[in-house]
Design a protein around this motif. Structure first.
Motif, short mmCIF file in Angstrom:
data_model
loop_
_atom_site.label_atom_id
_atom_site.label_comp_id
_atom_site.label_asym_id
_atom_site.label_seq_id
_atom_site.Cartn_x
_atom_site.Cartn_y
_atom_site.Cartn_z
N ALA A 140 -3.03 -8.06 -0.07
CA ALA A 140 -3.85 -7.26 0.83
C ALA A 140 -5.24 -7.83 1.08
CB ALA A 140 -3.96 -5.84 0.28
N ASP A 141 -5.74 -7.56 2.28
CA ASP A 141 -7.14 -7.82 2.61
C ASP A 141 -8.02 -6.66 2.18
OD1 ASP A 141 -6.26 -10.11 4.10
OD2 ASP A 141 -5.80 -8.77 5.78
N ARG A 142 -7.41 -5.48 2.17
CA ARG A 142 -8.17 -4.25 1.92
C ARG A 142 -7.39 -3.35 0.97
NH1 ARG A 142 -12.70 -2.79 3.67
NH2 ARG A 142 -13.37 -0.65 4.06
N LEU A 143 -8.10 -2.68 0.10
CA LEU A 143 -7.49 -1.84 -0.92
C LEU A 143 -7.95 -0.39 -0.73
CD1 LEU A 143 -5.71 -2.55 -3.49
CD2 LEU A 143 -7.79 -2.15 -4.81
N LEU A 144 -6.97 0.52 -0.71
CA LEU A 144 -7.25 1.96 -0.65
C LEU A 144 -6.76 2.60 -1.94
CD1 LEU A 144 -5.90 2.77 2.95
CD2 LEU A 144 -8.17 1.95 2.31
N VAL A 145 -7.55 3.49 -2.50
CA VAL A 145 -7.16 4.21 -3.71
C VAL A 145 -6.92 5.67 -3.35
CG1 VAL A 145 -7.79 4.87 -6.06
CG2 VAL A 145 -8.56 2.66 -5.13
N ILE A 146 -5.72 6.17 -3.71
CA ILE A 146 -5.38 7.56 -3.43
C ILE A 146 -5.32 8.33 -4.74
CG2 ILE A 146 -2.88 7.13 -3.47
CD1 ILE A 146 -2.67 9.21 -1.16
N GLU A 151 2.95 -16.49 9.23
CA GLU A 151 3.70 -17.22 10.24
C GLU A 151 4.23 -16.33 11.36
OE1 GLU A 151 6.44 -20.16 8.88
OE2 GLU A 151 5.31 -20.53 7.02
N LEU A 152 4.51 -15.07 11.07
CA LEU A 152 5.07 -14.18 12.08
C LEU A 152 4.06 -13.18 12.62
CD1 LEU A 152 8.55 -13.40 10.47
CD2 LEU A 152 7.97 -15.22 12.10
N GLY A 153 2.89 -13.09 11.98
CA GLY A 153 1.86 -12.16 12.45
C GLY A 153 2.17 -10.71 12.17
N ILE A 154 3.02 -10.45 11.18
CA ILE A 154 3.39 -9.08 10.83
C ILE A 154 2.31 -8.45 9.94
CG2 ILE A 154 5.07 -7.66 9.58
CD1 ILE A 154 7.20 -9.69 10.36
N ALA A 155 1.90 -7.25 10.28
CA ALA A 155 0.96 -6.51 9.43
C ALA A 155 1.72 -5.83 8.30
CB ALA A 155 0.21 -5.47 10.26
N LEU A 156 1.01 -5.57 7.18
CA LEU A 156 1.61 -4.97 6.00
C LEU A 156 0.83 -3.74 5.56
CD1 LEU A 156 2.18 -8.19 3.82
CD2 LEU A 156 3.88 -7.03 5.26
N LEU A 157 1.57 -2.70 5.18
CA LEU A 157 0.99 -1.54 4.49
C LEU A 157 1.87 -1.31 3.27
CD1 LEU A 157 -0.91 0.87 4.19
CD2 LEU A 157 0.60 2.15 5.73
N VAL A 158 1.30 -1.48 2.08
CA VAL A 158 2.07 -1.50 0.84
C VAL A 158 1.49 -0.48 -0.15
CG1 VAL A 158 2.89 -2.94 -1.07
CG2 VAL A 158 2.48 -3.97 1.18
N SER A 159 2.36 0.37 -0.71
CA SER A 159 1.93 1.20 -1.84
C SER A 159 2.37 0.51 -3.12
CB SER A 159 2.54 2.60 -1.75
OG SER A 159 3.89 2.61 -2.16
N GLU A 160 1.52 0.54 -4.13
CA GLU A 160 1.80 -0.26 -5.32
C GLU A 160 1.01 0.24 -6.51
OE1 GLU A 160 3.61 -2.09 -7.51
OE2 GLU A 160 4.20 -3.02 -5.62
N GLN A 161 1.62 0.06 -7.70
CA GLN A 161 0.90 0.32 -8.95
C GLN A 161 0.50 -0.97 -9.66
OE1 GLN A 161 1.80 3.80 -11.49
NE2 GLN A 161 3.75 3.85 -10.41
N VAL A 162 1.19 -2.08 -9.33
CA VAL A 162 0.85 -3.37 -9.94
C VAL A 162 -0.33 -3.94 -9.16
CG1 VAL A 162 1.65 -5.67 -10.51
CG2 VAL A 162 3.23 -3.73 -10.68
N GLY A 201 -2.98 -7.62 9.83
CA GLY A 201 -3.70 -7.37 8.58
C GLY A 201 -2.80 -6.86 7.48
N ALA A 202 -3.37 -6.67 6.30
CA ALA A 202 -2.60 -6.18 5.16
C ALA A 202 -3.46 -5.23 4.35
CB ALA A 202 -2.13 -7.33 4.28
N VAL A 203 -2.94 -4.03 4.11
CA VAL A 203 -3.64 -2.99 3.36
C VAL A 203 -2.74 -2.53 2.23
CG1 VAL A 203 -4.55 -0.64 3.47
CG2 VAL A 203 -4.99 -2.23 5.36
N ALA A 204 -3.31 -2.40 1.04
CA ALA A 204 -2.57 -1.91 -0.12
C ALA A 204 -3.10 -0.53 -0.50
CB ALA A 204 -2.71 -2.86 -1.30
N LEU A 205 -2.18 0.37 -0.79
CA LEU A 205 -2.49 1.73 -1.21
C LEU A 205 -2.10 1.84 -2.68
CD1 LEU A 205 -3.21 4.69 -0.19
CD2 LEU A 205 -0.73 4.98 0.10
N VAL A 206 -3.07 2.08 -3.54
CA VAL A 206 -2.79 2.13 -4.97
C VAL A 206 -3.15 3.50 -5.54
CG1 VAL A 206 -3.14 -0.36 -5.23
CG2 VAL A 206 -5.05 1.20 -5.66
N GLY A 207 -2.47 3.86 -6.62
CA GLY A 207 -2.71 5.14 -7.28
C GLY A 207 -1.59 5.42 -8.26
N ARG A 208 -1.82 6.38 -9.15
CA ARG A 208 -0.80 6.75 -10.13
C ARG A 208 0.38 7.44 -9.46
NH1 ARG A 208 -5.44 8.75 -12.35
NH2 ARG A 208 -4.75 10.88 -12.01
#
Length: 229
Positions: free
Chosen positions: A198-204, A179-190, A28-35
């Protein structure tokens, strides 16, 4: 699957991460967003073990990692690309990638690295410090990938990178995940980059997770309100 439960982090007497729980499913892929200053980097560093957590659980595929040093978390399947990239500027691209093999399960640089990041093949003998910011970010991601992780953690991967390269990196990460089945956890402002990956978005906000939503259910105006000063 990464499972983080009731994580608390302190800097001295300052409570900076408050009882955070999150999950990243296998593949899966989850993005963590916030200032800036809201705790994104601290949370990711606590997961990889660069910052100590006071309590809570960090488990990868049901293996508890919260009291393990960073190198053991990497061997368990986590990989981390820090904010600012932190490559070896005096080493060539190839030499940078070879340093990643120190904790790897590969005996050599795997072919898929150059397939997903062809510019690195073209510039394999150039020093990393002579490359653009976007190319250095691709080196940093590739160095993490040669450790053969099940979960790749990226902290602000678009910082200081021109928009055209951001799109290339997003495309490569989407393909790698598929293709490789790697999961992602990404922090981002863009936000556009986060939603592309991401499949799912978290706001901190203030060290607390204040919103959690699937990508196709995101209220863009609400999320943007947490990203603006």
């Amino acid at each position: 699957m990464l499972s983080v439960a009731n994580l608390n982090v302190f800097y001295g007497q300052s409570h900076v991460i408050h009882d955070v729980s999150l999950e990243v499913p296998s593949g899966g892929a989850v993005a963590l967003v916030g200032r800036n200053g809201m705790g994104k980097s601290t949370l990711l560093k606590s997961i990889i073990g660069m910052v100590d957590s006071r309590d809570g659980s960090i488990a990868l595929d049901e293996v508890e990692l919260s009291r393990q040093p960073s190198y053991k978390r990497v061997r368990a399947g986590l990989a981390f690309v820090p904010q600012g990239r932190m490559i070896f500027p005096q080493l060539t691209v190839e030499e940078n990638l070879l340093t990643g093999l120190e904790t790897a399960r590969y005996s050599r640089i795997p072919d898929f690295i150059y397939e997903f990041f062809p510019v690195l093949a073209e510039m394999s003998q150039r020093k990393g410090g002579n490359l653009s910011g976007g190319q250095q970010q691709q080196i940093a991601i590739a160095r993490a990938l040669v450790s053969k992780p099940s979960l790749l953690i990226l902290d602000e991967p678009t910082e200081g990178i021109q928009p055209s390269i951001i799109k290339e990196i997003a495309k490569s990460l989407v393909a790698l995940r598929k293709e490789l089945g790697i999961a992602l956890l990404v922090s981002e402002q863009v936000l556009s980059f986060a939603l592309e990956l991401a499949d799912r978005l978290l706001v901190i906000d203030g060290g607390r997770l204040v919103r959690e939503t699937n990508r196709d259910e995101v209220d863009l105006d609400e999320v943007r309100s947490f990203l603006t000063v």
